[in-house]
Design a protein around this motif. Structure first.
Motif, short mmCIF file in Angstrom:
data_model
loop_
_atom_site.label_atom_id
_atom_site.label_comp_id
_atom_site.label_asym_id
_atom_site.label_seq_id
_atom_site.Cartn_x
_atom_site.Cartn_y
_atom_site.Cartn_z
N TRP A 167 -2.50 -0.13 7.46
CA TRP A 167 -1.94 -1.18 6.59
C TRP A 167 -0.41 -1.15 6.66
CZ3 TRP A 167 -3.25 -5.04 2.98
CH2 TRP A 167 -2.28 -5.35 2.00
N ILE A 186 9.22 -6.09 3.88
CA ILE A 186 8.53 -4.96 4.54
C ILE A 186 8.26 -3.82 3.56
CG2 ILE A 186 8.58 -3.29 6.43
CD1 ILE A 186 10.58 -5.04 7.92
N TRP A 240 -6.41 -8.22 -7.04
CA TRP A 240 -5.26 -7.52 -6.43
C TRP A 240 -3.95 -8.15 -6.93
CZ3 TRP A 240 -3.85 -3.67 -2.83
CH2 TRP A 240 -2.60 -3.82 -2.20
N SER A 260 11.22 -8.15 -5.13
CA SER A 260 10.70 -7.09 -4.25
C SER A 260 9.57 -6.31 -4.90
CB SER A 260 11.83 -6.13 -3.83
OG SER A 260 12.21 -5.31 -4.91
N LEU A 281 -9.44 -0.05 -2.33
CA LEU A 281 -10.02 -0.93 -1.32
C LEU A 281 -10.64 -0.15 -0.17
CD1 LEU A 281 -7.26 -3.72 -1.19
CD2 LEU A 281 -9.32 -3.65 -2.58
N MET A 290 10.37 -14.73 10.20
CA MET A 290 9.53 -14.04 9.24
C MET A 290 8.34 -14.90 8.81
SD MET A 290 9.60 -10.93 7.97
CE MET A 290 8.95 -9.96 6.61
N ARG A 291 8.41 -16.20 9.13
CA ARG A 291 7.33 -17.14 8.84
C ARG A 291 7.03 -17.26 7.34
NH1 ARG A 291 2.69 -14.78 12.25
NH2 ARG A 291 3.98 -12.94 12.58
N PRO A 341 8.17 -3.21 0.31
CA PRO A 341 7.21 -3.24 -0.83
C PRO A 341 5.77 -3.09 -0.39
CG PRO A 341 8.85 -5.00 -1.05
CD PRO A 341 9.05 -4.40 0.32
N LEU A 342 5.47 -3.48 0.85
CA LEU A 342 4.09 -3.46 1.31
C LEU A 342 3.65 -2.09 1.78
CD1 LEU A 342 4.27 -6.93 3.00
CD2 LEU A 342 3.26 -6.36 0.81
N PRO A 392 6.17 -10.00 -3.43
CA PRO A 392 5.67 -9.66 -2.09
C PRO A 392 4.22 -9.21 -2.09
CG PRO A 392 7.85 -8.72 -2.43
CD PRO A 392 7.41 -9.26 -3.76
N LEU A 393 3.77 -8.65 -3.21
CA LEU A 393 2.41 -8.10 -3.25
C LEU A 393 1.35 -9.17 -3.50
CD1 LEU A 393 3.45 -4.90 -5.13
CD2 LEU A 393 2.99 -5.15 -2.70
N GLY A 438 -9.33 1.22 2.24
CA GLY A 438 -8.72 0.81 3.50
C GLY A 438 -7.95 1.96 4.15
N ASP A 439 -7.55 1.73 5.39
CA ASP A 439 -6.75 2.70 6.13
C ASP A 439 -5.28 2.43 5.79
OD1 ASP A 439 -5.16 3.97 8.03
OD2 ASP A 439 -6.57 3.62 9.68
N TRP A 454 -0.84 -6.38 -9.67
CA TRP A 454 0.59 -6.16 -9.41
C TRP A 454 1.45 -7.00 -10.33
CZ3 TRP A 454 1.28 -1.84 -7.18
CH2 TRP A 454 0.35 -1.36 -6.25
N LEU A 489 -9.70 -6.15 4.31
CA LEU A 489 -10.15 -5.06 3.44
C LEU A 489 -11.33 -5.47 2.57
CD1 LEU A 489 -6.67 -3.59 2.35
CD2 LEU A 489 -8.11 -2.91 4.28
N VAL A 504 1.42 1.03 -3.40
CA VAL A 504 0.58 0.04 -2.71
C VAL A 504 -0.36 0.74 -1.73
CG1 VAL A 504 0.61 -1.98 -1.18
CG2 VAL A 504 2.31 -1.77 -3.01
N ARG A 518 -3.13 2.32 -3.49
CA ARG A 518 -4.16 1.38 -3.97
C ARG A 518 -5.03 0.87 -2.82
NH1 ARG A 518 -5.29 -0.36 -8.88
NH2 ARG A 518 -6.49 -2.29 -9.03
N VAL A 519 -4.42 0.66 -1.67
CA VAL A 519 -5.18 0.25 -0.48
C VAL A 519 -6.24 1.30 -0.17
CG1 VAL A 519 -5.02 0.01 2.04
CG2 VAL A 519 -3.45 -1.26 0.55
N ARG A 525 5.14 -6.33 11.90
CA ARG A 525 5.34 -7.75 11.66
C ARG A 525 6.79 -8.01 11.21
NH1 ARG A 525 4.57 -11.49 7.59
NH2 ARG A 525 3.14 -13.22 8.00
N GLY A 526 7.25 -7.19 10.30
CA GLY A 526 8.60 -7.37 9.77
C GLY A 526 9.69 -7.03 10.77
N TYR A 528 0.97 -2.24 10.07
CA TYR A 528 0.84 -3.69 10.30
C TYR A 528 2.04 -4.45 9.73
CZ TYR A 528 -0.78 -8.50 9.84
OH TYR A 528 -0.86 -9.86 9.89
N TRP A 529 2.38 -4.15 8.50
CA TRP A 529 3.48 -4.89 7.85
C TRP A 529 4.82 -4.51 8.43
CZ3 TRP A 529 1.75 -8.99 5.77
CH2 TRP A 529 0.49 -9.01 5.16
#
Lengths: 215, 215
Positions: free
Chosen positions: B132, B109, A132, A107, B125, A51-52, B111-112, A111-112, B127-128, A136, A125, B117, B120-121, B139-140, B135-136
């Motif tokens: 968004w 994963i 931001w 959670s 912002l 998960m880095r 929460p994002l 995370p945000l 954003g798409d 949160w 973005l 969220v 708000r993106v 990755r997760g 992506y998360w």
């Protein structure tokens, strides 16, 4: 035990406090999250933690080396393996309250404002990552305080330190870092003050770690 | 027990599965997260859950009504109060693995791509939000599968259903919803298939809830 972690990471800090409270010695292995694109993204670190993220707790059990990540999972493991002093109350309902408060932070808030998220808000973005993060955190702390009002004594739940306090201290540090006004959160800052003088909390503080960068 | 929840909410779905697995009857109380700005933002709901999330489990214990939120805190409470069938293994290391996998989803994963969220993106912002979310999730899931390779049997950890599977099923549903290609996640979709036929999972499925909206 070895703790792969970073001085200012909230989740690392939680585990440092818990290890200190339980009197468990550990080797501090710094993982620089920013320099050279971030050491958490190297192949060597990904092998320990796909998960880095930080922290990762490395330990040997029955002759085998294990790598455990996710701070709440680490706290629960430490609690089961080293139950004294307890960081969860004995009563099931109070345990549930501790975990609810902890998860609001684990959670619902952290995370945000995690580094990878803030970086994406800024780079992809073109947003204001500090604003931001603050949004949160304020939203979460408001809920957290309302919940803590149901249970707080000297600490978040009663008069014994729990996971909830372990999560609270780094969360309030992050709040200040991102410019959140903490004056509406009198209950939370009172609990913070009660924790601040405890040796386990003092030794775990971000600014006292070997990789800390002075402001 | 009454579960204040929403058909498509991942966190609600986790708790429905766990209640079903443990054979606990509950009243389904729908909380519409979108209509009229979201029922979770009303004063009535905030009194039960200041974080304004779903689910909230309402129950009576020793003559008093309690409201518990945060899905992982609810799962842990149910596990302690109704230990059979167990959703955590007996072995401390395997328990730690279950919690690590669960937290990758619960804090790493979900929460994002939480509704608040994504909103708000999109709104703040510009954003798409779907990109968004995807992506998360990608990755997760990549990290999740790498971790699950260490422990998976029929399910995420060995051959017994655990919290990790309870979290996985709604997570993969959300992944499809946001257009994530699941073909790289063969281990995870194999576990999903193993869970899909179990009555407790079937009955908890988003599309089978009273407030579900047909596609």
């Amino acid at each position: 035990m070895r703790l792969h972690n970073y001085w200012r990471s909230s989740c690392s800090w939680r585990v440092r406090i818990a290890l200190n409270l339980k009197g468990l010695a550990f080797e501090y292995v710094p993982v620089h999250l920013v320099k050279d694109g971030g050491a958490q993204h190297t192949d060597a670190y990904r092998a320990l933690n796909p998960m880095r993220t930080v922290p990762t707790l490395e330990f040997t059990h029955e002759g085998r080396v294990h790598f455990l990540s996710q701070s709440l999972a680490i706290l629960e493991y430490l609690e089961e393996r080293y139950p004294s002093p307890a960081l969860l109350p004995a009563d099931p309902l109070l345990r549930a309250h501790v975990r609810m408060l902890s998860e609001v932070m684990n959670s619902g808030i952290q995370p945000l404002h995690n580094l990878s998220v803030a970086q994406r808000v800024k780079a992809e973005l073109k947003g204001d990552d500090k604003a931001w993060n603050a949004y949160w955190i304020e939203r979460g702390l408001t809920a957290l305080q309302a919940l803590a009002e149901q249970t707080a004594g000297r600490y978040c739940v009663g008069d014994e330190v729990s996971f909830a306090d372990v999560c609270l201290i780094p969360q309030l540090y992050a709040a200040r870092r991102f410019g959140v006004d903490l004056s509406p959160y009198g209950l939370l800052t009172r609990v913070e003050a009660a924790c601040a003088g405890l040796p386990a909390f003092l030794a775990a503080h971000a600014d006292r770690q070997p990789d800390a960068v002075p402001a």
